[in-house]
Design an enzyme around this catalytic site. Structure first.
Site, PDB file in Angstrom:
ATOM      1  CB  CYS A 169      -5.918   3.127  -2.508  1.00 38.40           C
ATOM      2  SG  CYS A 169      -5.973   1.580  -1.659  1.00 38.40           S
ATOM      3  CG  ASP A 193      -1.988   0.839  -3.505  1.00 38.47           C
ATOM      4  OD1 ASP A 193      -2.990   1.149  -2.843  1.00 38.47           O
ATOM      5  OD2 ASP A 193      -0.832   1.214  -3.213  1.00 38.47           O
ATOM      6  CG  ASN A 194      -1.333   4.412  -4.531  1.00 38.98           C
ATOM      7  OD1 ASN A 194      -2.412   3.925  -4.197  1.00 38.98           O
ATOM      8  ND2 ASN A 194      -0.535   4.992  -3.636  1.00 38.98           N
ATOM      9  CG  ASP A 196      -2.129   0.800   1.155  1.00 37.25           C
ATOM     10  OD1 ASP A 196      -2.919   0.796   2.122  1.00 37.25           O
ATOM     11  OD2 ASP A 196      -2.327   1.469   0.126  1.00 37.25           O
ATOM     12  CG  ASP A 197      -0.023   4.745  -0.206  1.00 37.87           C
ATOM     13  OD1 ASP A 197      -0.298   5.692   0.569  1.00 37.87           O
ATOM     14  OD2 ASP A 197      -0.822   4.301  -1.034  1.00 37.87           O
TER      15      ASP A 197
END
Lengths: 465, 465
Positions: free
Chosen positions: A66, A253-254, A28-29
């Site tokens: 996300c 995700d990003n 995540d991130d």
């Protein structure tokens, strides 16, 4: 196109009878920050995974938000196609279109057991068709060891059944605590890897300020914690006996949760780690320079599993391609561009952009350029943003705050001369032909991917059920 | 507040044992156009219903977009609270928040049979908890007789069980046919009531042009068709024996489908017909001048049914009030303002506005004033819009096209001097105090109704499931 290239794959011949499991690890991130590519953060488990498989050096999410990115990972469709135009949770409330079929659903139709550990952030849950949702995300939970062991337990419980498990960490996403990254306590079984602000690598989109360094140091600690979790998870996989029949994919995700990265389609928002370890590969530790996209993940996993989407599926052909045929190449031809599409982050953060990125150029069409570019709430509360906005003359790397917040209708960057994407040449006569060509390619792509923001895609007199 | 006022209601005392049925009739895009208030369209059935009950002369939707308005009717919550920020269908894909409880669901918990005839246009269907969905809307279907008979059949099948039926016509919404309004054929059992363009009443927001008159004439035919359908429906209700124990409510979801009305929070977009016929009323044919809102409909029906929402329901207190205590009054005090909230129509038609309307003033806060005001696609394809945009100098009534499409951050209108809302006095010193007061009321309302567009309402570190 899906399945066409797969017949040349080494994993198709002579593999009958072997279980074709899949472990998809979604951070995540997590930006493109790995020790093996030179970032100061220490990621030994991910480095090891890369040495056992292929690291893609030019891998891109198709959006840097996300839910939209995860929805693309799980459907093989761009977010303006699949309905997930922004965040899924709470009042933001975006969701997949009803008739979109997800990757776990398709695998389940073919006998796979499916599970998710951790974060979902895609709706509706039922469309994801997970048999089990283990340790669903709770705010503040960064117990990566528990997540790894839960995964191992579920994998062993599958017995002879092929499985598809998604491990979705909350790290290294910001948390609402004093450290900003869940670092105010020990977490079971994993060491606290602390970083000194002096050690960190300043990415191209941030200024070198003390507040930024401190913030990056906390982010690194979260990345290291997650890396330790990946180590536990891969040991569990090995202990289950399935290391040699499970495709392992690691990605994020990003982009990193810092101003100018996450929530932007500029390079630092969407250029992300992608590591693929496929049993049976003859070459290990490869660096693959194909430009690949998160729309290629579903086709890749379907290819590995030998599963095709339903023939009557409205959204065929899927726009992406399986990576398996090119997994063991370094510079495969025909992989030289990616598209990206942003509409919303939070429900009140609307800034629609469509983008095409080639080897040489990045092109952005901002559909509502009169708007001020929003900044994700968690990033707006960050020490980095505070440092930047309170330091006169501070820039987002080379980009001024004003240029960040107020963008023209079109942006074109010559990535050879200007890899940081700050000198907009969309108005230059010298680039007129290139611009025209990219415009046409973008328009064609928006039409074929049914972009609702493209004129002529929606029908005002269609049924409303 | 819900239930507080109801104890004075004549329908509460001595009514034990009597079935408390509800028939809610929702027209699609019917403006404040009834023969009994002087419009040229002929609406004998609605006029008769008004003569048997109460006609509200100052009733307002809280938004002028179909799904958002219906979501408010069916939840008693403003659309920025309940999640239905724009259209529900197809790629627009807005839906209710998961924890929102709907009116039919609440009634069902208390033993009611629930049914919908025709158009839903709210998602998810399951949250509406209808036992039956009869003749679900199909594009082009204007068979109001079939709808009425299906309703009658279902009502009779309920036997002794209390029922809540929603009749949701597609008329007089535009259709994709040559007449624009489904008027190219006969429909069973109902006469074709044709209008000559010379006969129509030009509403305040339209210019007197031939194309506009022809368009209104077609709209009138659709209104008349629906009126004939209402006649059939009410005869079915009477034949079932339930005319004397059924609360009948007639209203429209939003304003007439013409430029400057539907999809706007100006008066003509939200000032709509509301007729309530309650058995046991001592006065009939009343004109009630209370300013009431569609947020009051759920409380009214719950009051009639003697049903309260679940005590632990997160969204209590509901913001509206039951109309039953004031049904037989003409000028009740304390009913002198309404709020309205618009965010999207189609997914790519973003123009968030928040509004407060009192007896004397209307105030609009346009949250993204740099945007051009979008126009609903069906209206954009209308003969009226074509006539307006091809006639030099044509205005939307008194409003110029430019003023329509480019609005300032704040609009304030003195409704005594300027009932058509064209002279913006937000910048006038003479109105500074009024403006300040309305701003504060609006901000307070946005906070208490959890407007996601209001700073501080959302939590960036909350759970994402």
């Amino acid at each position: 196109m899906l399945a066409g290239d797969a017949f040349a794959s080494p994993w198709r011949d002579g593999q009958s009878g072997k279980r074709r499991n899949v472990l998809l690890i979604v951070a995540d991130d997590h930006g493109y920050d790995l020790s093996c590519i030179g970032t100061a953060v220490r990621t030994p488990a991910l480095d090891r995974l890369a040495s056992e498989g292929t690291l893609f050096t030019d891998a891109y999410a198709s959006v840097s938000s996300c839910s939209s990115s995860r929805a693309t990972l799980y459907t093989g469709l761009y977010s303006h196609t699949n309905g997930m135009y922004g965040l899924a949770h709470d009042v933001h409330n975006f969701s997949l279109l009803e008739d979109v079929k997800t990757l776990p659903w398709m695998l389940k139709q073919h006998g796979y057991g499916t599970a998710l550990v951790g974060k979902l952030h895609v709706k509706p849950e039922a469309q994801l068709a997970y048999d089990a949702w283990l340790l669903p995300e709770r705010a503040g939970n960064r117990d990566v060891a528990a997540m790894g062991h839960a995964a191992g337990q579920w994998i062993r419980a599958q017995g002879d059944k092929p499985f598809f498990l998604t491990m979705a960490y909350s790290d290294p996403h910001r948390a609402g605590d004093a450290s900003q990254f869940g670092n105010t306590r020990d977490w079971p079984e994993v060491p606290r890897v602390r970083y000194h602000p002096d050690e960190v690598t300043i990415p191209s989109h941030l200024p070198d300020l003390p507040g930024v360094r401190e913030d990056l140091a906390q982010y690194y600690e979260a990345v290291s914690r997650m890396d330790s979790g990946v180590d536990i998870l891969l040991r569990e996989l090995a202990a289950s006996g399935h290391a040699d029949d499970t495709l392992v994919i690691y990605l994020s995700d990003n982009g990193r949760p810092f101003p100018g990265a996450k929530d932007n389609l500029y390079r630092e928002g969407i250029h992300l780690p992608l590591i693929v370890r496929a049993p049976g590969a003859r070459h290990r530790g490869l660096r693959n320079h194909a430009m690949v996209s998160w729309i290629d993940i579903t086709p890749t996993i379907l290819d590995w599993a030998g599963v095709a989407p339903p023939s009557e599926y409205r959204y065929l052909p899927l726009p992406g391609r399986s990576l398996l045929p090119i997994l063991e190449q370094q510079k495969p031809s025909g992989w030289d561009e990616v598209f990206a599409t942003h509409s919303f982050h939070e429900i009140d953060q609307y800034y629609p952009t469509r983008s095409l990125r080639t080897r040489r150029y990045s092109y952005f069409m901002n559909l509502q350029p009169s708007l001020r570019v929003p900044i994700a709430s968690d990033v707006a509360l960050s020490p980095s943003w505070k440092a930047i906005t309170t330091t006169p003359g501070a820039r987002l790397g080379k980009r001024t705050l004003d240029a960040f917040e107020h963008r023209p209708a079109e942006e074109l960057y010559d990535l050879d001369a200007d890899p940081d994407e700050v000198v907009n040449v969309a108005g230059d006569a010298a680039h007129a032909k290139v611009l025209d060509d990219l415009r046409r390619q973008l328009a064609h792509w928006r039409t074929t991917t049914r972009d609702p923001w493209m004129a002529g895609v929606t029908n005002p007199f269609g049924p409303t059920r």
